[in-house]
Design an enzyme around this catalytic site. Structure first.
Site, PDB file in Angstrom:
ATOM      1  CG  PHE A   1      -1.966   1.058   1.191  1.00  0.00           C
ATOM      2  CD1 PHE A   1      -3.077   0.927   0.377  1.00  0.00           C
ATOM      3  CD2 PHE A   1      -1.839   2.209   1.954  1.00  0.00           C
ATOM      4  CE1 PHE A   1      -4.050   1.913   0.334  1.00  0.00           C
ATOM      5  CE2 PHE A   1      -2.806   3.203   1.916  1.00  0.00           C
ATOM      6  CZ  PHE A   1      -3.920   3.057   1.098  1.00  0.00           C
TER       7      PHE A   1
ATOM      8  CG  ASP B   1      -0.367  -2.975   6.474  1.00  0.00           C
ATOM      9  OD1 ASP B   1      -1.481  -3.284   6.957  1.00  0.00           O
ATOM     10  OD2 ASP B   1      -0.177  -1.909   5.871  1.00  0.00           O
TER      11      ASP B   1
ATOM     12  CE1 TYR C   1      -9.197   2.294   7.024  1.00  0.00           C
ATOM     13  CE2 TYR C   1      -8.319   3.239   9.045  1.00  0.00           C
ATOM     14  CZ  TYR C   1      -8.163   2.921   7.715  1.00  0.00           C
ATOM     15  OH  TYR C   1      -6.990   3.213   7.074  1.00  0.00           O
ATOM     16  CE  LYS C   2      -7.834  -0.928   4.962  1.00  0.00           C
ATOM     17  NZ  LYS C   2      -8.477   0.005   4.022  1.00  0.00           N
TER      18      LYS C   2
ATOM     19  NE  ARG D   1     -10.186  -2.078  -3.276  1.00  0.00           N
ATOM     20  CZ  ARG D   1      -9.636  -1.653  -2.132  1.00  0.00           C
ATOM     21  NH1 ARG D   1      -8.517  -2.199  -1.695  1.00  0.00           N
ATOM     22  NH2 ARG D   1     -10.201  -0.683  -1.441  1.00  0.00           N
TER      23      ARG D   1
END
Length: 423
Positions: free
Chosen positions: A136, A208, A233-234, A382
């Site tokens: 990322f 990560d 938050y995912k 996605r």
């Protein structure tokens, strides 16, 4: 795609198959732990999780009683002070960490920067920081920043090529920074073998977990991980901007020398000493005053995992993503889509990525029909599958909508090509 020639191309058959799978789903009842809007199929939980039902009441209490009535007394009376370690232990149970090794608070970027710095300082005299060229962007930016700070050289090495890189220059490597799940394609990589290879070279590894925590079983202690960082938050559904967490293996606590040292990580914070003395254990990884409203929202959100076995979450996730891929093979053949996500279950995280030249307008046209996913440059659609609330019927609805908008060409309407700030 690689169409399954035996798969029916009749959408009704796939709808019935979805219904059968949902009827047999042992986790179906968990959907009630979330507040999902009517008329929306939400497949973007890999970016922002849906709202857990426990959060609104927790926030109302935090605002009106804890803050509004108890005021500053809440640091003691409502255990605000203990929240980073308490919530950290809750998160630890989801990533295979024994108590006392995870701290919650601050942003993902801050946690990555601190952990990477501390990791590199454990190996003085070594000058290489290895990271994935497809990591990322924030991870890559922070790796470069840490390298500038400590006089290291960043070398971009795909995770598949890590063994060869370590064989060639392992004695120069200080830290390797990787993710088990590719944020674009959803490809899943093994964590145990790379960790062992990095250790054999005398280096340490930082994982990560942003696209792994809450989505797949993670066993940090079991694989001998050194450090890890994840967001709240995912798949953990802690809300927009939810605090991140950092895992520091107990064996590294005494030597953990991070860059951003705040007063909450001091051994005696209210003595107000001018010199920093780190607290013992994982508490030294605390930094500054945590965002308590967000912390309490995340803590409430995590109750959605109460009584849930991550092995069952993984099984349903694979069922959802496998069904989506099979459905796409049958219903989207000849429409310009190709799968970017591996078909082998062991190489699949909890999202499916499809490639298409018109990815952006397709995602926007889907959103207009109540099907929410997202896109990543240059051509990836996605779809995230949080097994706690996504159904096979949701997966079918997304593929059926893609079939419709490609058949009628409605996604070519000019308004869908207008780029918003967030894609």
């Amino acid at each position: 795609m690689d169409p399954h020639t035996a798969a029916p191309s009749d959408p009704a058959a796939w709808a019935r198959r979805a219904a059968d799978l949902d009827a047999a789903d042992p986790l179906a009842g968990l959907r009630s732990r979330f507040l999902l809007p009517d008329g929306v199929v939400y497949l973007d939980g890999n970016s922002l999780g849906a709202l857990p039902a426990a959060v609104p009441a927790a926030l109302e209490d935090a605002v009106h009683r804890q803050w509004g009535t108890d005021l500053i007394r809440s640091w003691n009376a409502n255990a605000w002070w203990d929240a980073p370690l308490r919530i950290g232990d809750t998160l630890g149970r989801l990533v295979g960490a024994n108590p006392g090794q995870v701290v919650c608070g601050d942003s993902t970027s801050v946690q990555i920067f601190n952990v990477l710095t501390a990791a590199a300082r454990l190996r003085p005299g070594r000058d290489l920081l290895l990271t994935d060229p497809d990591h990322f962007p924030t991870d890559q930016y922070l790796a470069a920043s840490v390298a500038r700070l400590l006089g290291l050289t960043v070398r971009s090495v795909p995770i598949a090529d890590l063994p060869a890189a370590l064989a060639a220059d392992g004695d120069r490597v200080a830290v390797a920074a990787y993710a088990p799940v590719d944020y674009r394609t959803g490809e899943l990589s093994d964590m145990a073998a790379p960790t062992a290879a990095v250790h054999a070279a005398g280096a340490v590894v930082c994982w990560d977990l942003c696209h792994a925590a809450g989505a797949i079983p993670v066993e940090l202690d079991a694989i001998g991980a050194d450090f890890a960082v994840g967001c709240g938050y995912k798949y953990l559904s802690g809300g927009p901007g939810a605090p991140a967490f950092a895992y520091v293996a107990a064996r590294h606590h005494d030597a953990f020398d991070h860059a951003v040292t705040g007063w909450h990580g001091h051994a005696d914070p209210f003595a107000m000493h001018g010199m920093y003395t780190p607290a013992s254990g994982i508490a030294r990884a605390r930094i500054g005053t945590p965002p308590m409203l967000s912390m309490l929202a995340l803590e409430a959100a995590l109750t959605a995992f109460d009584g849930v076995d991550m092995a069952d979450v993984r099984a349903k996730s694979l069922s959802l993503t496998g069904f989506f891929l099979d459905c796409a093979d049958a219903l989207l053949a000849g429409t310009g889509f190709t799968a970017a996500t591996p078909r082998e279950p062991a190489r699949r995280g909890s999202q499916v990525a499809l490639r298409h030249a018109d990815a952006y307008p397709l995602v926007q046209a889907l959103a207009d029909r109540g099907i929410i996913g997202d896109m990543r440059e240059p051509d990836i659609l996605r779809f995230g599958f949080n097994a706690l609330y996504v159904t096979h019927a949701d997966a079918f609805a997304a593929v059926a909508a893609l079939r419709e908008i490609t058949a009628d060409g409605s996604y070519t309407d000019g308004r869908y090509a207008v780029r918003a700030a967030v894609t």
